[in-house]
Structure formats: structure tokens, C-alpha cells
Design a protein around this motif. Sequence first.
Motif, PDB file in Angstrom:
ATOM      1  N   VAL A 180       6.204  72.224  58.309  1.00 24.18           N
ATOM      2  CA  VAL A 180       7.826  71.842  59.029  1.00 24.18           C
ATOM      3  C   VAL A 180       8.612  70.268  57.596  1.00 24.18           C
ATOM      4  CG1 VAL A 180       8.484  70.698  61.063  1.00 24.18           C
ATOM      5  CG2 VAL A 180       7.172  72.935  60.956  1.00 24.18           C
ATOM      6  N   GLY A 181       9.345  70.517  57.804  1.00 25.37           N
ATOM      7  CA  GLY A 181      10.142  69.381  57.034  1.00 25.37           C
ATOM      8  C   GLY A 181      11.175  68.669  58.305  1.00 25.37           C
ATOM      9  N   GLY A 182      11.780  67.043  57.425  1.00 22.28           N
ATOM     10  CA  GLY A 182      12.261  66.679  58.683  1.00 22.28           C
ATOM     11  C   GLY A 182      12.608  65.590  58.297  1.00 22.28           C
ATOM     12  N   CYS A 183      13.877  64.678  58.965  1.00 22.47           N
ATOM     13  CA  CYS A 183      14.594  63.549  58.728  1.00 22.47           C
ATOM     14  C   CYS A 183      14.462  62.379  60.448  1.00 22.47           C
ATOM     15  CB  CYS A 183      15.587  64.009  58.220  1.00 22.47           C
ATOM     16  SG  CYS A 183      17.122  65.174  59.492  1.00 22.47           S
ATOM     17  N   THR A 184      14.962  61.695  60.228  1.00 23.62           N
ATOM     18  CA  THR A 184      14.101  59.963  60.910  1.00 23.62           C
ATOM     19  C   THR A 184      15.393  59.299  61.151  1.00 23.62           C
ATOM     20  OG1 THR A 184      11.891  61.012  61.005  1.00 23.62           O
ATOM     21  CG2 THR A 184      12.954  59.349  62.322  1.00 23.62           C
ATOM     22  N   VAL A 185      16.528  59.006  62.623  1.00 23.76           N
ATOM     23  CA  VAL A 185      16.300  58.362  62.025  1.00 23.76           C
ATOM     24  C   VAL A 185      16.402  56.513  63.103  1.00 23.76           C
ATOM     25  CG1 VAL A 185      19.354  57.636  63.407  1.00 23.76           C
ATOM     26  CG2 VAL A 185      19.339  58.891  61.902  1.00 23.76           C
ATOM     27  N   HIS A 186      15.858  56.170  63.011  1.00 22.63           N
ATOM     28  CA  HIS A 186      14.956  54.825  63.163  1.00 22.63           C
ATOM     29  C   HIS A 186      15.690  53.193  63.209  1.00 22.63           C
ATOM     30  CE1 HIS A 186      13.113  52.965  59.504  1.00 22.63           C
ATOM     31  NE2 HIS A 186      13.842  54.174  59.352  1.00 22.63           N
ATOM     32  N   PHE A 187      15.993  52.845  64.068  1.00 19.38           N
ATOM     33  CA  PHE A 187      16.066  51.374  63.974  1.00 19.38           C
ATOM     34  C   PHE A 187      15.205  50.660  62.348  1.00 19.38           C
ATOM     35  CE2 PHE A 187      17.415  51.002  67.479  1.00 19.38           C
ATOM     36  CZ  PHE A 187      19.106  51.212  68.064  1.00 19.38           C
ATOM     37  N   VAL A 188      15.643  49.165  61.850  1.00 18.04           N
ATOM     38  CA  VAL A 188      15.345  48.980  60.911  1.00 18.04           C
ATOM     39  C   VAL A 188      14.207  47.901  61.603  1.00 18.04           C
ATOM     40  CG1 VAL A 188      15.448  47.638  58.647  1.00 18.04           C
ATOM     41  CG2 VAL A 188      16.842  49.482  58.936  1.00 18.04           C
ATOM     42  N   ASP A 189      12.662  47.422  61.086  1.00 15.30           N
ATOM     43  CA  ASP A 189      12.373  46.511  61.035  1.00 15.30           C
ATOM     44  C   ASP A 189      11.584  45.569  60.542  1.00 15.30           C
ATOM     45  OD1 ASP A 189       9.889  48.309  60.987  1.00 15.30           O
ATOM     46  OD2 ASP A 189       8.707  48.090  62.716  1.00 15.30           O
ATOM     47  N   TYR A 190      10.575  44.816  60.526  1.00 19.78           N
ATOM     48  CA  TYR A 190       9.914  43.998  59.308  1.00 19.78           C
ATOM     49  C   TYR A 190       9.035  44.468  58.847  1.00 19.78           C
ATOM     50  CZ  TYR A 190      11.862  39.768  62.141  1.00 19.78           C
ATOM     51  OH  TYR A 190      12.409  38.910  62.827  1.00 19.78           O
ATOM     52  N   GLY A 191       8.978  45.898  58.629  1.00 20.61           N
ATOM     53  CA  GLY A 191       8.006  46.750  57.893  1.00 20.61           C
ATOM     54  C   GLY A 191       8.797  47.595  57.399  1.00 20.61           C
ATOM     55  N   GLU A 192       8.052  49.048  56.433  1.00 13.40           N
ATOM     56  CA  GLU A 192       9.237  49.657  55.349  1.00 13.40           C
ATOM     57  C   GLU A 192       8.742  51.328  56.406  1.00 13.40           C
ATOM     58  OE1 GLU A 192       7.596  51.169  51.894  1.00 13.40           O
ATOM     59  OE2 GLU A 192       9.519  51.924  51.331  1.00 13.40           O
ATOM     60  N   ASP A 193       9.439  51.669  57.091  1.00 13.68           N
ATOM     61  CA  ASP A 193      10.082  52.983  57.539  1.00 13.68           C
ATOM     62  C   ASP A 193       9.542  53.271  59.105  1.00 13.68           C
ATOM     63  OD1 ASP A 193      12.081  53.376  55.296  1.00 13.68           O
ATOM     64  OD2 ASP A 193       9.927  53.844  54.106  1.00 13.68           O
ATOM     65  N   SER A 194       9.041  51.720  59.720  1.00 15.56           N
ATOM     66  CA  SER A 194       8.206  51.123  60.697  1.00 15.56           C
ATOM     67  C   SER A 194       9.156  51.443  61.577  1.00 15.56           C
ATOM     68  CB  SER A 194       7.541  50.795  60.124  1.00 15.56           C
ATOM     69  OG  SER A 194       7.514  49.100  59.676  1.00 15.56           O
ATOM     70  N   GLY A 195      10.364  51.012  62.321  1.00 18.26           N
ATOM     71  CA  GLY A 195      10.913  50.975  63.023  1.00 18.26           C
ATOM     72  C   GLY A 195      10.953  51.829  64.579  1.00 18.26           C
ATOM     73  N   PRO A 196      11.280  51.500  65.303  1.00 19.39           N
ATOM     74  CA  PRO A 196      11.762  52.522  66.749  1.00 19.39           C
ATOM     75  C   PRO A 196      11.929  53.479  66.038  1.00 19.39           C
ATOM     76  CG  PRO A 196      12.282  50.463  67.847  1.00 19.39           C
ATOM     77  CD  PRO A 196      12.037  50.310  66.218  1.00 19.39           C
ATOM     78  N   ILE A 197      12.213  54.672  66.270  1.00 24.10           N
ATOM     79  CA  ILE A 197      12.434  55.983  65.651  1.00 24.10           C
ATOM     80  C   ILE A 197      13.499  56.323  67.549  1.00 24.10           C
ATOM     81  CG2 ILE A 197      11.944  58.400  65.871  1.00 24.10           C
ATOM     82  CD1 ILE A 197       9.659  57.734  64.587  1.00 24.10           C
ATOM     83  N   ILE A 198      14.595  56.713  66.752  1.00 28.47           N
ATOM     84  CA  ILE A 198      15.749  56.747  67.264  1.00 28.47           C
ATOM     85  C   ILE A 198      15.689  58.659  67.337  1.00 28.47           C
ATOM     86  CG2 ILE A 198      18.346  56.923  68.249  1.00 28.47           C
ATOM     87  CD1 ILE A 198      18.487  53.986  65.973  1.00 28.47           C
ATOM     88  N   GLY A 199      15.632  59.713  67.049  1.00 24.78           N
ATOM     89  CA  GLY A 199      16.266  60.363  66.774  1.00 24.78           C
ATOM     90  C   GLY A 199      15.332  61.498  65.076  1.00 24.78           C
ATOM     91  N   GLN A 200      15.073  62.883  65.737  1.00 29.63           N
ATOM     92  CA  GLN A 200      14.189  62.805  64.577  1.00 29.63           C
ATOM     93  C   GLN A 200      15.072  64.603  64.998  1.00 29.63           C
ATOM     94  OE1 GLN A 200      10.330  62.198  65.828  1.00 29.63           O
ATOM     95  NE2 GLN A 200      10.387  61.638  63.529  1.00 29.63           N
ATOM     96  N   SER A 201      14.745  65.318  62.744  1.00 34.44           N
ATOM     97  CA  SER A 201      15.385  67.047  63.161  1.00 34.44           C
ATOM     98  C   SER A 201      14.642  67.567  62.333  1.00 34.44           C
ATOM     99  CB  SER A 201      17.481  66.971  62.673  1.00 34.44           C
ATOM    100  OG  SER A 201      16.882  68.375  62.881  1.00 34.44           O
ATOM    101  N   SER A 202      13.978  68.826  62.524  1.00 31.93           N
ATOM    102  CA  SER A 202      13.360  69.191  62.128  1.00 31.93           C
ATOM    103  C   SER A 202      13.927  70.897  61.865  1.00 31.93           C
ATOM    104  CB  SER A 202      11.830  69.696  61.979  1.00 31.93           C
ATOM    105  OG  SER A 202      12.048  70.529  63.931  1.00 31.93           O
ATOM    106  N   PHE A 203      13.216  71.191  60.510  1.00 33.94           N
ATOM    107  CA  PHE A 203      13.172  72.842  59.543  1.00 33.94           C
ATOM    108  C   PHE A 203      12.151  73.764  58.633  1.00 33.94           C
ATOM    109  CE2 PHE A 203      14.534  69.265  56.507  1.00 33.94           C
ATOM    110  CZ  PHE A 203      13.330  69.853  55.295  1.00 33.94           C
TER     111      PHE A 203
END
Length: 256
Positions: A180-203
Motif C-alpha cells: 500500500v502506498g499513499g500521501c499525507t498532508v500535514h502542518f509543518v513543524d520544526y522537524g522534517e515531515d514530522s508535523g501534525p497530520i491533517i489527511g492521508q490517502s492510500s492506494f
Amino acid sequence: MDGNAKMRIGVLVSGGGSNLQAIMDAVKGGELDVEIVCVGADTPSAKGLQRAEAQGIPTFVSDYRALFAQWRDGASLPRDFSFEAVAAKQSLMKGVPVDTLRPFLEKRALAEADLLAQLAPYSIDLLVLAGFMRVFTPYFIDGIAASPSQPPIMNIHPALLPAFPGTDGYGDTFRYGCKVGGCTVHFVDYGEDSGPIIGQSSFPILAGDDLDAVKRKGLTEEWSLFPSCIRLYAEGRLQVVERWGTRVVDILPEEA
Ligand code: GAR
């Protein structure tokens, strides 16, 4: 922002800009009630700039390569930049020696100051990273804060975070043998791709899918996920809360 004004969105791109196109199409089609007030890039060759210009949206470039070269040539750092303060906050590079961290943060401060200056006249409410391939340091993130109550930067990442952060989410997913793969939309915090997750979609990743097929499937998901997350933000329905020691996003119900 007054009650009737549309939310003002700035978008940053580094490449082709198919996500930017999806967002512009959603605005045009009336599914997303925001105004895209500017599109910027870290390189003049980003094709997304042409997509914006074709819609009459103002564009700008903060040429990271040129700005990094200015740092090497001894350009002075922004007056409001403090290496110690930014180093203490950031979690992009943990435990690295100061002589590695200092150039990393100083170069970016120079580029980020330029980006902040170019964004400033647009008075944006939200900055959307649509395939922007640069990480931000706390110098930029704190400088962009539009409202104290809302995180000001949203990113799309090509993997199901927290798996596979970094620059090649679909490639890493594919090479790991994920089904399964997918994508994530998240807020940006002080780390790399580590901020709070808003939405995800998978395939599903099927036998016979190559990396191109994975990327195609992933991008198709991105084009609907990203506008829908921006819409939730514009409707004031995203609330960041701390739960079990992690900052997470609660999605508030639609107003009746
Ligand atoms: C998208 O797959 C996006 O998720 C990814 O870059 C691509 C941009 O495509 N972003 C990142 O990897 C961010 N680290 P696009 O230019 O066609 O929208």
C-alpha cells in the motif's frame, strides 16, 4: 481576516506543479473558496511558475542556489537571525556538530529571509507547499506565522507518514516492497515531515506496478487530497491539540 474576505493562500513549488494545478482548478471550479495570491519557487526553472502565470497569478523566485552562493561569498546574515536561537529550536539535524549545523542554518537563513521578504507584501493567511523540495528552519516558520492560533504552513508528502519522510517518498515506499502506498498532508513543524497530520490517502501497489505506476497512482490521490485539506483549513475546521504527548489534528464537524 474579516468575515467575508477569502482566505489568502500563497503556494510554493519546485517542479512541475501538478498539485498547484489541482488547487487552482479547485478554486476555479468553486470547490475551494480561497484566493491564491502568489506562487513562488526556489528555482527559476520550476514549471509550476508558468502554470501560475497562465492563470494571471503573481509569481516570484527565491533562487536558493544563488542565495547559497552569496553565503559562500560572505554575504551578511539577516539582522534578526540568531544561530543559537534557531539551533536550539530546530529538529532537522539532531546531534550534529556545530560546524556542520552552522552552515546548514546560516545558508538557509539567507534564503529564507529572501523568501519572507518576497512573501510579505501578499499578507497570506496560509502557505501551501505543493512539491516544494526545501526544508524550513524555525527562522522561516516563526517568521511566516499569520495567526497565533493556526499553524501557517501546510505540506503534501508522497508517503504515508510517519513512514518514509525525506525527498523520495514514493521511491522509498516502492523499494521497501510496500503493498500500500499513499500521501499525507500535514502542518509543518520544526522537524522534517514530522508535523501534525491533517489527511492521508492510500492506494494499492499491485504485482507488476513499477515506480512510475506508483507515482501516477500517488499523484492522482494528491490532487484530490490537497484541495480538500486546504478547504478544511479555510472553513476553520482544523484544530491542533496535544494528545498522548503528540500534536494531532482534530477535524471539527461541518457547521449546520
Ligand atoms: C509530489 O509528489 C509531492 O508529494 C512531492 O513532490 C511532488 C510534486 O509534484 N513533494 C515532496 O516530495 C515534498 N518533500 P508536482 O510538482 O507535480 O505537484
